[in-house]
Write a protein that holds these residues in place. Structure first.
Motif, PDB file in Angstrom:
ATOM      1  N   ASP A  16       0.831  -1.204   0.000  1.00  0.00           N
ATOM      2  CA  ASP A  16       0.000   0.000   0.000  1.00  0.00           C
ATOM      3  C   ASP A  16       0.868   1.257   0.000  1.00  0.00           C
ATOM      4  OD1 ASP A  16      -2.465  -1.445   0.163  1.00  0.00           O
ATOM      5  OD2 ASP A  16      -2.113  -1.736   2.304  1.00  0.00           O
ATOM      6  N   PHE A  17       2.012   1.157   0.696  1.00  0.00           N
ATOM      7  CA  PHE A  17       2.925   2.292   0.794  1.00  0.00           C
ATOM      8  C   PHE A  17       4.361   1.804   0.611  1.00  0.00           C
ATOM      9  CE2 PHE A  17      -0.739   3.489   3.320  1.00  0.00           C
ATOM     10  CZ  PHE A  17      -0.973   4.820   2.965  1.00  0.00           C
ATOM     11  N   LEU A  18       5.113   2.515  -0.205  1.00  0.00           N
ATOM     12  CA  LEU A  18       6.561   2.335  -0.291  1.00  0.00           C
ATOM     13  C   LEU A  18       7.220   3.538   0.366  1.00  0.00           C
ATOM     14  CD1 LEU A  18       7.075   1.185  -4.004  1.00  0.00           C
ATOM     15  CD2 LEU A  18       7.045  -0.263  -1.956  1.00  0.00           C
ATOM     16  N   ILE A  19       8.112   3.278   1.303  1.00  0.00           N
ATOM     17  CA  ILE A  19       8.846   4.353   1.966  1.00  0.00           C
ATOM     18  C   ILE A  19      10.290   4.272   1.509  1.00  0.00           C
ATOM     19  CG2 ILE A  19       9.597   5.324   4.166  1.00  0.00           C
ATOM     20  CD1 ILE A  19       7.114   4.092   5.458  1.00  0.00           C
ATOM     21  N   GLY A  26      11.848   7.770   7.857  1.00  0.00           N
ATOM     22  CA  GLY A  26      11.176   6.622   7.257  1.00  0.00           C
ATOM     23  C   GLY A  26      10.766   5.581   8.278  1.00  0.00           C
ATOM     24  N   ALA A  27      11.631   5.322   9.259  1.00  0.00           N
ATOM     25  CA  ALA A  27      11.328   4.313  10.281  1.00  0.00           C
ATOM     26  C   ALA A  27      10.131   4.724  11.125  1.00  0.00           C
ATOM     27  CB  ALA A  27      12.550   4.084  11.165  1.00  0.00           C
ATOM     28  N   SER A  28      10.067   6.009  11.500  1.00  0.00           N
ATOM     29  CA  SER A  28       8.954   6.452  12.349  1.00  0.00           C
ATOM     30  C   SER A  28       7.632   6.436  11.582  1.00  0.00           C
ATOM     31  CB  SER A  28       9.232   7.852  12.909  1.00  0.00           C
ATOM     32  OG  SER A  28       9.399   8.811  11.882  1.00  0.00           O
ATOM     33  N   ILE A  29       7.670   6.803  10.301  1.00  0.00           N
ATOM     34  CA  ILE A  29       6.440   6.742   9.498  1.00  0.00           C
ATOM     35  C   ILE A  29       5.983   5.299   9.347  1.00  0.00           C
ATOM     36  CG2 ILE A  29       5.433   7.221   7.238  1.00  0.00           C
ATOM     37  CD1 ILE A  29       7.500   9.532   7.012  1.00  0.00           C
ATOM     38  N   ALA A  30       6.915   4.394   9.070  1.00  0.00           N
ATOM     39  CA  ALA A  30       6.573   2.975   8.937  1.00  0.00           C
ATOM     40  C   ALA A  30       5.940   2.440  10.218  1.00  0.00           C
ATOM     41  CB  ALA A  30       7.826   2.172   8.580  1.00  0.00           C
ATOM     42  N   TYR A  31       6.462   2.876  11.358  1.00  0.00           N
ATOM     43  CA  TYR A  31       5.946   2.422  12.650  1.00  0.00           C
ATOM     44  C   TYR A  31       4.462   2.762  12.795  1.00  0.00           C
ATOM     45  CZ  TYR A  31       5.377   2.283  17.752  1.00  0.00           C
ATOM     46  OH  TYR A  31       4.933   2.020  19.037  1.00  0.00           O
ATOM     47  N   ILE A  40       6.387  -1.319   2.702  1.00  0.00           N
ATOM     48  CA  ILE A  40       7.747  -1.761   2.386  1.00  0.00           C
ATOM     49  C   ILE A  40       8.653  -0.549   2.474  1.00  0.00           C
ATOM     50  CG2 ILE A  40       9.316  -2.752   0.672  1.00  0.00           C
ATOM     51  CD1 ILE A  40       6.962  -4.270  -0.506  1.00  0.00           C
ATOM     52  N   VAL A  41       9.735  -0.682   3.236  1.00  0.00           N
ATOM     53  CA  VAL A  41      10.721   0.383   3.382  1.00  0.00           C
ATOM     54  C   VAL A  41      11.954   0.006   2.569  1.00  0.00           C
ATOM     55  CG1 VAL A  41      12.051   1.781   4.997  1.00  0.00           C
ATOM     56  CG2 VAL A  41       9.874   0.784   5.728  1.00  0.00           C
ATOM     57  N   LEU A  42      12.380   0.898   1.695  1.00  0.00           N
ATOM     58  CA  LEU A  42      13.535   0.662   0.831  1.00  0.00           C
ATOM     59  C   LEU A  42      14.703   1.518   1.308  1.00  0.00           C
ATOM     60  CD1 LEU A  42      11.673   0.824  -2.606  1.00  0.00           C
ATOM     61  CD2 LEU A  42      12.223  -1.216  -1.259  1.00  0.00           C
ATOM     62  N   THR A 200      11.953  -4.842  -8.133  1.00  0.00           N
ATOM     63  CA  THR A 200      10.941  -3.830  -8.427  1.00  0.00           C
ATOM     64  C   THR A 200       9.809  -3.898  -7.406  1.00  0.00           C
ATOM     65  OG1 THR A 200      11.460  -3.972 -10.773  1.00  0.00           O
ATOM     66  CG2 THR A 200       9.354  -2.976 -10.196  1.00  0.00           C
ATOM     67  N   PHE A 201       9.320  -2.727  -7.018  1.00  0.00           N
ATOM     68  CA  PHE A 201       8.287  -2.622  -5.992  1.00  0.00           C
ATOM     69  C   PHE A 201       7.191  -1.690  -6.495  1.00  0.00           C
ATOM     70  CE2 PHE A 201      12.348  -3.562  -4.145  1.00  0.00           C
ATOM     71  CZ  PHE A 201      12.096  -4.512  -3.171  1.00  0.00           C
ATOM     72  N   ARG A 202       5.949  -1.977  -6.086  1.00  0.00           N
ATOM     73  CA  ARG A 202       4.805  -1.187  -6.554  1.00  0.00           C
ATOM     74  C   ARG A 202       3.909  -0.803  -5.388  1.00  0.00           C
ATOM     75  NH1 ARG A 202       2.811  -1.535 -11.815  1.00  0.00           N
ATOM     76  NH2 ARG A 202       0.699  -1.902 -11.021  1.00  0.00           N
ATOM     77  N   ALA A 203       3.360   0.401  -5.469  1.00  0.00           N
ATOM     78  CA  ALA A 203       2.398   0.873  -4.470  1.00  0.00           C
ATOM     79  C   ALA A 203       1.717   2.121  -5.019  1.00  0.00           C
ATOM     80  CB  ALA A 203       3.085   1.199  -3.150  1.00  0.00           C
ATOM     81  N   PRO A 204       0.493   2.386  -4.592  1.00  0.00           N
ATOM     82  CA  PRO A 204      -0.168   3.628  -5.018  1.00  0.00           C
ATOM     83  C   PRO A 204       0.441   4.883  -4.400  1.00  0.00           C
ATOM     84  CG  PRO A 204      -1.566   2.386  -3.514  1.00  0.00           C
ATOM     85  CD  PRO A 204      -0.418   1.497  -3.840  1.00  0.00           C
TER      86      PRO A 204
END
Length: 385
Positions: A16-19, A26-31, A40-42, A200-204
């Motif tokens: 749903d989300f790629l960070i 990024g870590a705090s948003i993912a949390y 997925i965090v890249l 490759t990764f996909r998300a809206p």
């Protein structure tokens, strides 16, 4: 630790989300996102937090930064004081205090700083030279016209905070993929496709939390730059004369931010508090920066700095007004900025991460955070023209 990027068939991994970026932003948003959506965090490096997060000498200080940063810092205090069960094994904050000293010709600057501190805290004291020297005995009394002491300033366990966010995000189902530098971004059929060295990764929705590289990532996506400028901040540690027990000293600095000193694991950490514009890269300290800091510190104190124990530098990235950029791009569907953290990313991380996660889900700023004066429009990328 990292997760496997994609299936053996070569199909793009979907979320749903790629960070982009696994530093503190990024870590705090993912949390905060992971309990509500697939994430997925890249991370381009082999471990999260290699750059600015891992090199921060962070201090929690409510007076530090422009208005929205101060609001986010104050809104983060409850999380720092009482993190969720299992978030960390140790306290995230350790009392330290912060002492701002001024020469007799700098009292106007001290007055201005005192006004800012009193706007966010009532735990502040105006000190004379004798009182300042009582807190830091190595200060040169004859050079002190006055000082401000911020009682609530505290050392932050940066690694504990960062790892707590990553651990919590993973526990809620997020994947963190390291060594996954972004090679290209493309948007089609309401989906972002991000090509990386790990597949490759996909998300809206793509969340750009790439730190000093945020404008580079934005350019790949076709976004108009936000004018992000990475700035080098150098630091070093040095031994303290055995005659001085520095463990209980507050962090101390000149009110013009020409240097600061902070106790650090039996040593002292010093910095010229420099902000030198550079290109985003694996930054190293410049010898001149360290020499300037040593000179400033020795002029303001009776400390004799013979040889630094360790020297390093980090990048602090700013837009023109010095505040954060957090929100969807007004011209690029599904592209969310989480950039311009400057030197404030650690102390604001709990509230900033929760705020950005809410905005990315199409929700307003959470009410407890909004009560401190945090406003989506003040963080928005739209304000930068």
């Amino acid at each position: 630790m990292q997760d496997h990027p994609s299936s053996s068939s070569g199909a793009a991994a979907q979320a749903d989300f790629l960070i982009i970026g696994a530093g503190i932003a990024g870590a705090s948003i993912a949390y905060w996102l992971a309990p509500h959506a697939s994430v997925i965090v890249l991370e381009r490096e082999t471990q999260p937090g290699y750059h600015s997060t891992g090199r921060s000498a962070a201090l929690y200080m409510e007076s530090y930064g422009p208005p929205q940063v101060r609001a986010l810092t104050c809104a983060s205090r409850a999380f720092f004081d009482h993190p969720p069960p299992g978030f960390t094994e140790h306290p995230l904050l350790t009392p330290r205090g912060a002492l701002f000293i001024a020469r007799p010709d700098q009292l106007d600057q001290l007055d201005a700083h005192e006004a800012i501190v009193r706007s966010v805290s009532d735990k502040v004291q105006r000190l004379n030279a004798d009182q300042a020297c009582a807190r830091v005995p190595v200060l040169r009394r004859e050079d002190i016209g006055g000082a401000i002491y911020e009682e609530d300033a505290a050392d932050i366990d940066v690694n504990g905070l960062h790892q707590g966010f990553l651990r919590g995000a993973r526990a809620a189902g997020a994947r963190v993929v390291c060594d996954a530098g972004v090679l290209a971004l493309a948007y089609a059929d309401d989906q972002w496709q991000v090509s990386t060295s790990q597949g490759t990764f996909r998300a809206p929705v793509v969340i750009n939390a790439a730190g000093a590289w945020a404008d580079v990532v934005g350019k790949m996506a076709g976004a108009k730059p936000i004018g992000l400028v990475p700035k080098r901040r150098s630091a070093f540690t040095f031994a303290v004369d055995v005659a001085h027990d520095s463990a209980a000293w507050p962090m101390f600095m000149n009110v013009d931010e020409s240097f600061y000193v902070k106790p650090d694991a039996g040593l002292l950490l010093g910095s010229p508090a420099n902000a030198d514009p550079v290109e985003p890269h694996d930054v190293q300290a410049e010898e001149l920066d360290i020499a300037i800091a040593i000179d400033q510190i020795q002029n303001a104190t009776t400390l004799a700095i013979r040889r630094p124990s360790h020297v390093w530098a980090g990048l602090r990235s700013f837009v023109d007004d010095g505040s954060f950029v957090g929100g969807f791009d007004d011209a690029l569907k599904g592209f969310f900025w989480a950039a311009g953290q400057g030197g404030y990313g650690i102390q604001t991380a709990p509230a900033a991460g929760e705020t950005y996660a809410a905005l990315a889900r199409g929700l307003p700023v959470p009410a407890p955070i909004a009560s401190f004066g945090v406003k989506a429009e003040a963080l928005s990328r739209d304000r930068i023209r």
